[in-house]
Design a protein around this motif. Structure first.
Motif, PDB file in Angstrom:
ATOM      1  N   SER A  11       0.828  -1.207   0.000  1.00 35.42           N
ATOM      2  CA  SER A  11       0.000   0.000   0.000  1.00 35.42           C
ATOM      3  C   SER A  11       0.861   1.256   0.000  1.00 35.42           C
ATOM      4  N   ASN A  12       0.293   2.321  -0.608  1.00 36.56           N
ATOM      5  CA  ASN A  12       0.901   3.658  -0.599  1.00 36.56           C
ATOM      6  C   ASN A  12       2.388   3.600  -0.965  1.00 36.56           C
ATOM      7  N   LEU A  13       2.656   3.066  -2.126  1.00 36.27           N
ATOM      8  CA  LEU A  13       4.036   2.825  -2.551  1.00 36.27           C
ATOM      9  C   LEU A  13       4.792   4.123  -2.784  1.00 36.27           C
ATOM     10  N   LYS A  14       6.064   4.104  -2.437  1.00 34.65           N
ATOM     11  CA  LYS A  14       6.944   5.228  -2.697  1.00 34.65           C
ATOM     12  C   LYS A  14       7.699   4.996  -4.003  1.00 34.65           C
ATOM     13  N   ALA A  15       8.105   6.087  -4.634  1.00 33.29           N
ATOM     14  CA  ALA A  15       8.834   5.987  -5.895  1.00 33.29           C
ATOM     15  C   ALA A  15      10.109   5.182  -5.701  1.00 33.29           C
ATOM     16  N   THR A  16      10.446   4.378  -6.693  1.00 31.43           N
ATOM     17  CA  THR A  16      11.627   3.519  -6.630  1.00 31.43           C
ATOM     18  C   THR A  16      12.895   4.351  -6.704  1.00 31.43           C
ATOM     19  N   ASN A  17      13.799   4.100  -5.784  1.00 24.66           N
ATOM     20  CA  ASN A  17      15.126   4.706  -5.835  1.00 24.66           C
ATOM     21  C   ASN A  17      16.106   3.681  -6.386  1.00 24.66           C
ATOM     22  N   PRO A  18      16.861   4.052  -7.421  1.00 24.83           N
ATOM     23  CA  PRO A  18      17.801   3.079  -8.003  1.00 24.83           C
ATOM     24  C   PRO A  18      18.792   2.574  -6.966  1.00 24.83           C
ATOM     25  N   ARG A  19      19.077   1.278  -7.057  1.00 23.06           N
ATOM     26  CA  ARG A  19      20.079   0.638  -6.196  1.00 23.06           C
ATOM     27  C   ARG A  19      21.173   0.104  -7.101  1.00 23.06           C
ATOM     28  N   GLY A  20      22.187   0.927  -7.311  1.00 24.16           N
ATOM     29  CA  GLY A  20      23.231   0.533  -8.253  1.00 24.16           C
ATOM     30  C   GLY A  20      22.658   0.489  -9.655  1.00 24.16           C
ATOM     31  N   SER A  21      22.754  -0.683 -10.276  1.00 17.74           N
ATOM     32  CA  SER A  21      22.223  -0.848 -11.633  1.00 17.74           C
ATOM     33  C   SER A  21      20.790  -1.365 -11.626  1.00 17.74           C
ATOM     34  N   PHE A  22      20.166  -1.484 -10.455  1.00 19.83           N
ATOM     35  CA  PHE A  22      18.798  -1.982 -10.348  1.00 19.83           C
ATOM     36  C   PHE A  22      17.845  -0.795 -10.212  1.00 19.83           C
ATOM     37  N   PHE A  23      16.864  -0.744 -11.096  1.00 21.14           N
ATOM     38  CA  PHE A  23      15.913   0.355 -11.098  1.00 21.14           C
ATOM     39  C   PHE A  23      14.514  -0.101 -10.688  1.00 21.14           C
ATOM     40  N   TYR A  27       8.050  -1.530 -10.726  1.00 19.23           N
ATOM     41  CA  TYR A  27       8.623  -0.199 -10.867  1.00 19.23           C
ATOM     42  C   TYR A  27       7.589   0.809 -10.369  1.00 19.23           C
ATOM     43  N   VAL A  28       8.012   1.688  -9.486  1.00 16.49           N
ATOM     44  CA  VAL A  28       7.124   2.715  -8.937  1.00 16.49           C
ATOM     45  C   VAL A  28       7.655   4.078  -9.383  1.00 16.49           C
ATOM     46  N   VAL A  29       6.825   4.822 -10.101  1.00 19.84           N
ATOM     47  CA  VAL A  29       7.254   6.091 -10.698  1.00 19.84           C
ATOM     48  C   VAL A  29       6.450   7.233 -10.080  1.00 19.84           C
ATOM     49  N   ASP A  30       7.141   8.301  -9.736  1.00 19.02           N
ATOM     50  CA  ASP A  30       6.487   9.497  -9.211  1.00 19.02           C
ATOM     51  C   ASP A  30       5.823  10.237 -10.373  1.00 19.02           C
ATOM     52  N   ALA A  57       8.431  20.058 -14.126  1.00 15.36           N
ATOM     53  CA  ALA A  57       9.724  19.523 -13.696  1.00 15.36           C
ATOM     54  C   ALA A  57       9.647  18.011 -13.598  1.00 15.36           C
ATOM     55  N   ALA A  58      10.789  17.374 -13.831  1.00  9.05           N
ATOM     56  CA  ALA A  58      10.880  15.910 -13.789  1.00  9.05           C
ATOM     57  C   ALA A  58      11.990  15.496 -12.841  1.00  9.05           C
ATOM     58  N   ASN A  59      11.698  14.457 -12.077  1.00  7.75           N
ATOM     59  CA  ASN A  59      12.713  13.875 -11.211  1.00  7.75           C
ATOM     60  C   ASN A  59      13.776  13.189 -12.079  1.00  7.75           C
ATOM     61  N   PRO A  60      15.065  13.456 -11.859  1.00 14.89           N
ATOM     62  CA  PRO A  60      16.096  12.799 -12.682  1.00 14.89           C
ATOM     63  C   PRO A  60      15.998  11.283 -12.662  1.00 14.89           C
ATOM     64  N   THR A  61      15.553  10.705 -11.537  1.00 14.03           N
ATOM     65  CA  THR A  61      15.398   9.246 -11.472  1.00 14.03           C
ATOM     66  C   THR A  61      14.338   8.773 -12.445  1.00 14.03           C
ATOM     67  N   THR A  62      13.265   9.533 -12.588  1.00 13.29           N
ATOM     68  CA  THR A  62      12.200   9.168 -13.527  1.00 13.29           C
ATOM     69  C   THR A  62      12.731   9.120 -14.953  1.00 13.29           C
ATOM     70  N   LEU A  63      13.606  10.041 -15.294  1.00 10.23           N
ATOM     71  CA  LEU A  63      14.170  10.065 -16.643  1.00 10.23           C
ATOM     72  C   LEU A  63      15.034   8.844 -16.914  1.00 10.23           C
ATOM     73  N   LEU A  64      15.597   8.246 -15.862  1.00  8.82           N
ATOM     74  CA  LEU A  64      16.398   7.037 -16.050  1.00  8.82           C
ATOM     75  C   LEU A  64      15.526   5.823 -16.333  1.00  8.82           C
ATOM     76  N   LEU A  65      14.273   5.846 -15.873  1.00  9.30           N
ATOM     77  CA  LEU A  65      13.400   4.680 -16.010  1.00  9.30           C
ATOM     78  C   LEU A  65      12.686   4.630 -17.346  1.00  9.30           C
ATOM     79  N   GLY A  66      12.436   5.761 -17.941  1.00  5.81           N
ATOM     80  CA  GLY A  66      11.678   5.772 -19.196  1.00  5.81           C
ATOM     81  C   GLY A  66      11.667   7.164 -19.781  1.00  5.81           C
ATOM     82  N   SER A  67      10.756   7.398 -20.707  1.00 10.23           N
ATOM     83  CA  SER A  67      10.669   8.682 -21.398  1.00 10.23           C
ATOM     84  C   SER A  67       9.378   9.387 -21.004  1.00 10.23           C
TER      85      SER A  67
END
Length: 721
Positions: A377-389, A410-413, A434-444
């Motif tokens: 429940s109430n998932l938080k956006a995924t933070n990359p762990r090394g090469s794991f997104f 994958y949880v995206v803000d 504005a876009a979170n830089p982590t979001t840009l790593l996950l997709g477009s």
């Protein structure tokens, strides 16, 4: 005949096809009779025999048939065949056996088994022939003649079929077996085919045959068989076709039980490439196979796929195996777990997140005795762990034994703040987000929008008729998009779309009316003046052009060269005017003034601040008093005199009101007229003192007048000695 040599044979095809019944080639093995031809029977042809015809065909010198010439037509059945000569001028119709010329040869000794099919890659038509009569086969030469057309054959007339006739050589593969190859057949064409054979100088010919390539396709066997867990805890067997085909397929699934374990099952499946199976099959050593065939017409079944062992292939299953979701949402996963070869009850399953955090049992539930469910429940956006997104979710046995397979999510803000503003000229609207830089790593990311004719709906929602708006990435990871031209009263509904290999997410849509987000041009011609004697700052301005609504104004002011003092802000109460009066405490300072505006109803944005205007310091009245001063005396023996130097402090603004343009040194000697000296700059003055008594007064002067209250100093030789 060369297997690839083309030649024109259109007239023969047109005449023969228009007057003969054409045998359609079925998607199976069939018997094809071939007629033994003699010289008399073939007299209409220029060479007098089929072998002569073959030689002329090879030399590309075939003589076209005319309306009065004849050709061969045949009728056949499972046990007999009748052939006759017909003139080209005869009308096409179905043949009645009693009308067939009894003098025509009726021999079926040279019959062939024939089968044509197109394999899964659709790049080769293969026709296999098998001679039923085994004598005279050693020197037998076989050619397949064919011509294709985009038109389909009618029931009684094919006179519209024309084209280039080509020859495909047939190779002997085994004893009595021949293979004819036609490269790159077109699935949308209709082909006319016939066989030409020669053995020991004897010519044989087959009747005309028609082929619809789509009817004889044999797909390749399905691949990638695997078991998946479905949304409600059911099992589904899934597969895929190795080669994309231009038509839908039907499928058959065969479940084979081991010996002594009962009978197998044959399941018919339509368009889908999956089928539901019984969960109990996971506990039995059953294997499954799949085959495919054209759904919309005849065709060959593919080979059965490689057997898939259900028990060995499903140690742990997740639903969904991979998923994409937005921050703040809830998501559930299902799992079937097998501990090696033994089934595990759902109540014995525990869940781990990233193999580092055990999920509380309060978040578990049972779908059935084999399927466990967990809800996050109430998932938080995924933070990359090394090469794991992504996050990894493990379904494990309560003994903490885990399989290496895991579910990914994958949880995206998707909380994007889209702000738009219309320029003061009312020609364009610029939107920023504005876009979170982590979001840009996950997709477009891209902005989608659609425009309503007027205003916005109460509940904006995405539309399938939306368009993508080009946006440019800025250095601060924000995006900027420009709409130009614009419709001021139209509603622009927009949202951010996130594209990922697992799917697409959308932010909450917002609707913007350009007229409601105007940033006006700043006011112009700003002036500022401080009134004399009273502390009033008068400010005036000109309203900006292109402002089509009432405006409200703000004024800010500060003393010049006092950056450490914060700006003072004044709300102009009268929105219709273009001037304001502000009370100030300090009368003798320079003020810097700026004005800005926005629409009166509160929508839109404040304009930029106008260019700064400055007040001039003006004298309010004459200085209240002259400066206080003192003196120093120095001896000058050479000249036998004393020199006096006067020193004073500059007048404060509250005494000078507001400035001092010069100081006046007034001298008075008893019995003599007074005289004055002027000091424009500085706070000191020297003069020689030789008189017995000398009185000095210093006055302050500005543009209004001279100070009335002043200090006097009397110098006396008697006192100084």
């Amino acid at each position: 005949i060369s297997p690839t040599f083309p030649f024109i044979f259109a007239d023969f095809l047109q005449v023969a096809a228009a007057h003969c019944m054409v045998h359609p080639i079925p998607p199976r093995n069939f018997t094809l009779p071939c007629v033994l031809l003699n010289e008399t029977f073939l007299s209409p042809f220029s060479a007098g025999s089929w072998s002569g015809l073959r030689r002329e065909l090879g030399a590309s010198k075939i003589k076209p048939l005319t309306n009065e010439e004849s050709f061969l037509c045949c009728l056949w059945s499972a046990s007999s065949m009748d052939c006759s000569l017909y003139r080209a001028s005869m009308q096409a119709r179905k043949f009645i056996p009693s009308e067939i010329n009894s003098s025509a040869p009726q021999q079926i000794d040279w019959s062939w088994n024939m089968e044509c099919r197109i394999r899964g890659k659709l790049d080769l038509l293969v026709c296999n022939l098998q001679l039923l009569k085994l004598d005279l086969r050693d020197d037998l030469k076989v050619n397949l003649l064919y011509s294709g057309s985009e038109l389909s054959l009618g029931a009684t007339s094919t006179s519209s079929v024309q084209g280039t006739v080509r020859v495909a050589g047939c190779a002997c593969r085994e004893q009595g077996t021949w293979e004819c190859l036609v490269a790159s057949p077109s699935l949308n064409h209709t082909y006319l085919l016939w066989l030409e054979m020669e053995a020991a100088g004897t010519a044989l010919g087959s009747p005309l045959m028609s082929l619809q390539p789509m009817d004889v396709v044999e797909p390749e066997a399905p691949v990638n068989l695997h078991v998946e867990l479905a949304a409600r805890g059911q099992l589904r067997l899934c597969w895929s076709s190795p080669v994309p085909l231009p038509f839908p397929l039907q499928h058959q699934v065969r479940i084979s039980a081991p010996a002594g374990r009962g009978e197998g099952q044959l399941l018919q499946v339509a368009l889908e490439t999956s089928v539901a199976i019984d969960n109990a099959l996971l506990d039995s050593p059953s294997s499954v196979q799949v085959r495919s065939r054209n759904l919309r017409g005849p065709g060959f079944w593919s080979d059965w796929s490689t057997p898939y062992n259900l028990t060995l292939g499903a140690q742990v299953l997740y639903f969904p195996p991979k998923t994409l979701t937005s921050a703040g949402s809830n998501i559930s996963f299902l799992c079937i777990y097998r501990n090696k070869s033994k089934p595990v009850e759902a109540q014995e399953v525990v869940w781990w997140l990233n193999l580092a955090e055990e999920i509380p049992a309060s978040q578990y539930s049972l779908v059935n005795n084999r399927v466990s469910k967990v809800t996050l429940s109430n998932l938080k956006a995924t933070n990359p762990r090394g090469s794991f997104f992504s996050n990894a979710l493990y379904c494990c046995h309560q003994s903490r034994e885990c399989h290496h397979r895991y579910a990914e999510f994958y949880v995206v803000d998707m909380d994007f703040n889209i702000s738009c503003e219309t320029d003061g000229y009312l020609t364009k609207m610029t939107c920023r987000w504005a876009a979170n830089p982590t979001t840009l790593l996950l997709g477009s990311l891209q902005l989608r929008y659609y425009r309503s004719q007027i205003y916005c709906s109460d509940f904006p929602s995405p539309s399938p008729n939306s368009e993508v708006k080009e946006c440019h990435l800025q250095r601060d990871h924000s995006y900027e998009c420009t709409f130009q031209p614009i419709f001021l009263l139209s509603g622009y509904t927009m949202w951010i779309e996130f594209e990922h290999f697992l799917g697409t997410l959308e932010s909450s849509p917002v609707c913007v009316i350009p007229a409601d987000v105007v940033k006006p041009l700043p006011p112009s011609n700003v002036g500022a003046e401080l009134t004399r004697n009273v502390g009033l700052l008068n400010v005036s301005w000109t309203k900006p052009v292109f402002a089509n609504r009432d405006l409200t104004f703000q004024i800010r002011w500060n003393t010049r060269n006092r950056a450490e003092i914060p700006w003072q802000l004044y709300e102009v109460p009268n929105s219709t005017g273009s001037s304001a009066v502000i009370e100030v405490e300090q009368l003798c300072v320079e003020y810097v003034v700026q004005v800005r505006c926005r629409e009166l109803d509160g929508s839109g944005f404040w304009s930029d601040w106008s260019r700064a205007a400055q007040t001039l310091v003006q004298d309010i009245r004459a200085p209240l008093q002259g400066p206080e001063f003192w003196r120093t005396i120095s001896e000058d023996p050479a000249r036998k005199q004393r020199n006096v130097t006067l020193l004073w402090k500059p007048l404060m603004q509250n005494h000078s009101l507001c400035s001092v343009s010069r100081y006046i040194i007034k001298h008075q000697i008893p019995g003599n007229p007074s005289w004055e000296e002027f000091v424009d700059h500085g706070t000191s003055w020297s003069f020689p003192w030789i008189e017995p008594t000398h009185t000095i007064t210093i006055l302050a002067m500005n543009s209004v007048g001279i100070s009335a209250v002043n200090s006097n100093l009397t110098l006396s030789q008697q006192m100084s000695t």
